[in-house]
Design an enzyme around this catalytic site. Sequence first.
Site, PDB file in Angstrom:
ATOM      1  N   GLU A   1       0.858  -1.133  -0.025  1.00 29.49           N
ATOM      2  CA  GLU A   1      -0.157   0.006   0.131  1.00 29.49           C
ATOM      3  C   GLU A   1       0.762   1.083  -0.016  1.00 29.49           C
ATOM      4  O   GLU A   1       0.544   2.249  -0.637  1.00 29.49           O
ATOM      5  CB  GLU A   1      -0.842  -0.060   1.306  1.00 29.49           C
ATOM      6  CG  GLU A   1      -2.000  -1.015   1.412  1.00 29.49           C
ATOM      7  CD  GLU A   1      -2.852  -1.322  -0.168  1.00 29.49           C
ATOM      8  OE1 GLU A   1      -2.938  -0.367  -0.668  1.00 29.49           O
ATOM      9  OE2 GLU A   1      -3.347  -2.435  -0.442  1.00 29.49           O
TER      10      GLU A   1
ATOM     11  N   HIS B   1       1.694   2.034  -3.461  1.00 29.13           N
ATOM     12  CA  HIS B   1       0.923   2.890  -4.117  1.00 29.13           C
ATOM     13  C   HIS B   1       0.913   4.414  -3.765  1.00 29.13           C
ATOM     14  O   HIS B   1       0.833   5.382  -4.514  1.00 29.13           O
ATOM     15  CB  HIS B   1      -0.597   2.577  -3.845  1.00 29.13           C
ATOM     16  CG  HIS B   1      -1.052   1.323  -4.583  1.00 29.13           C
ATOM     17  ND1 HIS B   1      -1.306   1.213  -5.650  1.00 29.13           N
ATOM     18  CD2 HIS B   1      -1.705   0.203  -4.027  1.00 29.13           C
ATOM     19  CE1 HIS B   1      -1.607  -0.225  -6.054  1.00 29.13           C
ATOM     20  NE2 HIS B   1      -1.870  -0.533  -4.786  1.00 29.13           N
TER      21      HIS B   1
END
Length: 229
Positions: A96, A99
Site C-alpha cells: 500500500e 501506491h
Amino acid sequence: MHILGLVLILLLVAAIFGPQLWVRHVLQRHGADRPDFPGTGGELAEHLIAEHGLDGVKVETTEKGDHYDPQTRTVCLSRETHAGKSLTAVAVAAHEVGHALQHAREEKGLKLRQSLVGVAAATDTVASAFFIAAPVLTVIVRSPLALLAMAGIGIALLAVRVLVHLVTLPVEFDASFGKALPILRAGNYLQESDLSDARGVLRAAALTYVAAALTSLLDLARWIRLLRW
C-alpha cells in the site's frame, strides 16, 4: 450433454472463485504473528512513509480492506494489517505504501486508474437506473425492443467496471514487485528466507483485482443471460 454442461459450469465457477480462494489462502497462510519481527504493519508503513519523504501521507485503520486513498493521501490498513506482526501484514503494508509512492511520483498508471474509477462509479449508477427503468419503459411503450435496448445499454455500462479492473492489474503488480519487494529487500526488513514467501503474499495482494474482475464478469454474464431470456 447434461454432464458436459455440468462440467462447463464447474469450470466456470472454479475460474471465477478459484483466484479469490487462493488469495485468501495465501494471506491467511502467512497471517500468524512473528515474534522475530520488530514492528507491526502499521509501524512499517509509518517508517517507510518517513523514509521516502512522503510528506502529507498518513496511515489509518479501516474496515474497508487494505488500500491507498489518493484523494486523502492515506494508507488505509485493516486492523489485522495495522496491528499485525505477520509476514502478510508487513508485505501488504509495503504494497500500500507502494501506491503512495506511485502517487507521489505522479505515475501514469495510477492516474489512469483513478480517472477510470470515477467513470466506473458514474456508469454503475447510470446502469442501475437503466435496469430499474427498463421494465417500466417496456410497459409504457409496449415494446420488447425497448427492454432489450435499455438492458443492452445497462450491460455496456457495467462493462466499464471490468475495464477498470484490467487497467488496475499493472498498477497493482508495480506496487508489489516494482515498489514493495525491492524496498523490503534493500532495507533488510525481511530475512532472505522470508522473501520467497513475501513474493507470494505480494502476488496475492496484486491478484485481488483479478478476483474482482472475474466477479464483475460474472455479474455481467448474469445480466446477459437475463437479457437473452
